[in-house]
Design an enzyme around this catalytic site. Structure first.
Site, short mmCIF file in Angstrom:
data_model
loop_
_atom_site.label_atom_id
_atom_site.label_comp_id
_atom_site.label_asym_id
_atom_site.label_seq_id
_atom_site.Cartn_x
_atom_site.Cartn_y
_atom_site.Cartn_z
CE LYS A 115 -90.65 51.40 28.76
NZ LYS A 115 -91.46 51.92 27.36
CE LYS A 148 -89.46 45.55 30.01
NZ LYS A 148 -90.45 45.71 28.98
CE LYS A 192 -122.38 43.73 19.56
NZ LYS A 192 -123.75 44.28 18.98
CG PHE A 239 -88.04 48.54 19.30
CD1 PHE A 239 -87.49 47.28 19.36
CD2 PHE A 239 -88.01 49.36 18.17
CE1 PHE A 239 -86.78 46.84 18.15
CE2 PHE A 239 -87.37 49.12 17.26
CZ PHE A 239 -86.35 48.02 16.77
CG ASN A 249 -101.27 48.31 19.97
OD1 ASN A 249 -100.68 48.49 18.63
ND2 ASN A 249 -101.06 47.41 20.65
CG ASP A 254 -98.05 47.20 28.76
OD1 ASP A 254 -97.17 46.24 28.06
OD2 ASP A 254 -97.89 48.39 28.61
N1 CTP Z 1 -93.21 44.39 25.41
C1 CTP Z 1 -93.20 42.85 25.60
N2 CTP Z 1 -94.33 42.48 26.17
C2 CTP Z 1 -95.32 43.10 26.64
C3 CTP Z 1 -95.24 44.68 26.58
C4 CTP Z 1 -94.00 45.12 25.94
O1 CTP Z 1 -92.44 42.14 24.90
N3 CTP Z 1 -96.30 42.40 27.37
C5 CTP Z 1 -91.94 44.82 24.79
C6 CTP Z 1 -92.10 45.65 23.41
O2 CTP Z 1 -92.17 44.91 22.41
C7 CTP Z 1 -91.00 46.70 23.63
C8 CTP Z 1 -90.65 46.89 24.98
O3 CTP Z 1 -91.43 45.72 25.60
O4 CTP Z 1 -89.95 46.09 22.81
C9 CTP Z 1 -91.31 48.31 25.62
O5 CTP Z 1 -92.49 48.29 25.20
P1 CTP Z 1 -93.38 49.44 25.71
O6 CTP Z 1 -94.74 49.49 25.67
O7 CTP Z 1 -92.78 51.03 25.43
O8 CTP Z 1 -92.99 49.53 27.41
P2 CTP Z 1 -93.62 48.88 28.53
O9 CTP Z 1 -92.45 47.89 28.97
O10 CTP Z 1 -94.80 48.06 28.35
O11 CTP Z 1 -93.76 50.13 29.55
P3 CTP Z 1 -94.82 51.26 29.64
O12 CTP Z 1 -95.79 50.70 28.68
O13 CTP Z 1 -95.02 51.59 30.82
O14 CTP Z 1 -94.11 52.28 28.83
#
Ligand code: CTP
Length: 337
Positions: free
Chosen positions: A260, A264, A212, A246, A133, A202
């Site tokens: 969130k 959590k 490859k 975050f 990302n 995620d």
């Molecule tokens: N985070 C994490 N581990 C993951 C995904 C997310 O520790 N596998 C943490 C990020 O570092 C951030 C928080 O979760 O502090 C929220 O991340 P975000 O991407 O906004 O939310 P998600 O919980 O992944 O939900 P969504 O993508 O559905 O908004």
């Protein structure tokens, strides 16, 4: 020289200097440095009261404030010209405090160990490709820098980022979510404050091809499996730590951040709408909303990421004090029995 400085202080800042800076003039050493630097600039105005109150000066101040210049407001008193009113340069202690704030320096995190995650993760797909990302790591690095500046021991677990880590922090470089999780859990017990700012994938590809993957005709499907939610797992395993998450959102900012926070069981969620100009990935600035348990919400204006980091740490310090207070109130009756 202008690139090497951390903070530029102009004290006294005369009406003339303010006017020149407000209009981008650079005809001497001071104003040239001011125009060329990207460091925070602190202005401590000092002038005759009529000059201060003149609409031209007031308009210049408005322009400069709007551009992010920091001010240490002049005091009220007898001025060199014999008049009374605002215009006297601020006290040196107040100017020094503004410098500490600009550099995010202090000692209120002495004795704390801050664990920060930052940057993106990369989930390999084959010998040359990965899912990633656009996170630059700037927000997490700013949190690490600000925590160090305020006296904490800092462990920065960073995904691949192209920026210099702050001085004096222990850096653990990782690539995948799995590696990031391993590093975080290695340091969790030793930490007192955990700031999970990384943009973690995620999902990861279900299979990793050592070759490859060759081009094939027609539409292709990629099988993905979920990764570990590091933040949720940290919150589940924590003991005494303050845990901050975050939330990068593209709509319904506060509601999403609140769910969130609740799901959590976090102490604070720092939410930003990544579609807003000046917020989110790759920018020097951020526009965040702090969402606290119990429903309190604090929207901050657009500011440099180091300043956002300072405000997040201010909130953490307040939360810790609150918690210590509550704990000592709980234990007080038992102690007197
Ligand atoms: N985070 C994490 N581990 C993951 C995904 C997310 O520790 N596998 C943490 C990020 O570092 C951030 C928080 O979760 O502090 C929220 O991340 P975000 O991407 O906004 O939310 P998600 O919980 O992944 O939900 P969504 O993508 O559905 O908004």
């Amino acid at each position: 020289m202008a690139q090497a400085i951390d903070v530029l202080v102009i004290a006294p800042a005369t009406a003339n200097v303010l006017a020149k800076i407000a209009h981008g003039e650079a005809d001497d050493f001071l104003t040239t440095t001011c125009l060329a630097t990207k460091a925070p600039v602190i202005l401590a105005p000092a002038m005759n009261v009529n000059m201060w109150e003149n609409p031209a000066t007031q308009e210049n101040l408005r322009i400069l404030r709007g551009r992010g210049f920091r001010f240490v407001e002049p005091g009220v008193g007898y001025l060199a010209c014999g008049m009374m009113g605002p215009g006297r340069m601020a006290e040196v202690e107040d100017i020094a405090r503004a410098v500490y704030e600009a550099l995010a320096l202090g000692d209120d995190l002495n004795g704390e160990t801050v664990l920060v995650t930052a940057g993106p993760t990369e989930e390999p797909l084959d010998a040359v490709r990965f899912l990633g990302n656009r996170s630059s790591g700037r927000m997490g690095y700013a949190l690490a820098k600000a925590s160090r500046g305020r006296g904490a021991r800092v462990i920065l677990v960073s995904g691949p980022a192209a920026i210099e880590p702050p001085q004096g922090v222990l850096i653990e470089r990782v690539r995948t979510t799995e590696e990031m999780a391993r590093a975080v859990f290695q340091y969790l017990d030793a930490s007192t404050i955990v700031l999970i700012a990384a943009a973690v994938a995620d999902f990861r590809p279900a299979a990793l091809s050592s070759q490859k993957i060759k081009k094939q005709s027609g539409a292709q499907t990629l099988d993905l499996v979920p990764t570990l939610d590091i933040l949720a797992e940290v919150a589940r395993r924590r003991t005494r730590q303050v845990v901050v998450g975050f939330a990068a959102e593209t709509g319904n900012l506060v509601e999403n951040a609140r769910s969130k926070l609740e799901a959590k069981q976090l102490d604070l969620v720092v939410a930003n709408d990544v579609t807003e100009p000046g917020a989110g990935f790759g920018t020097e600035t951020n526009i965040v909303t702090l969402v606290f348990p119990g429903g309190r919400v604090e929207k901050l204006e657009k500011m440099e990421k180091l300043d956002v980091a300072g405000r997040v740490l201010d909130a953490v310090v307040r939360l810790k004090k609150h918690r210590e207070h509550a704990l000592s109130a709980q234990s007080a009756p038992a102690a007197s029995r």
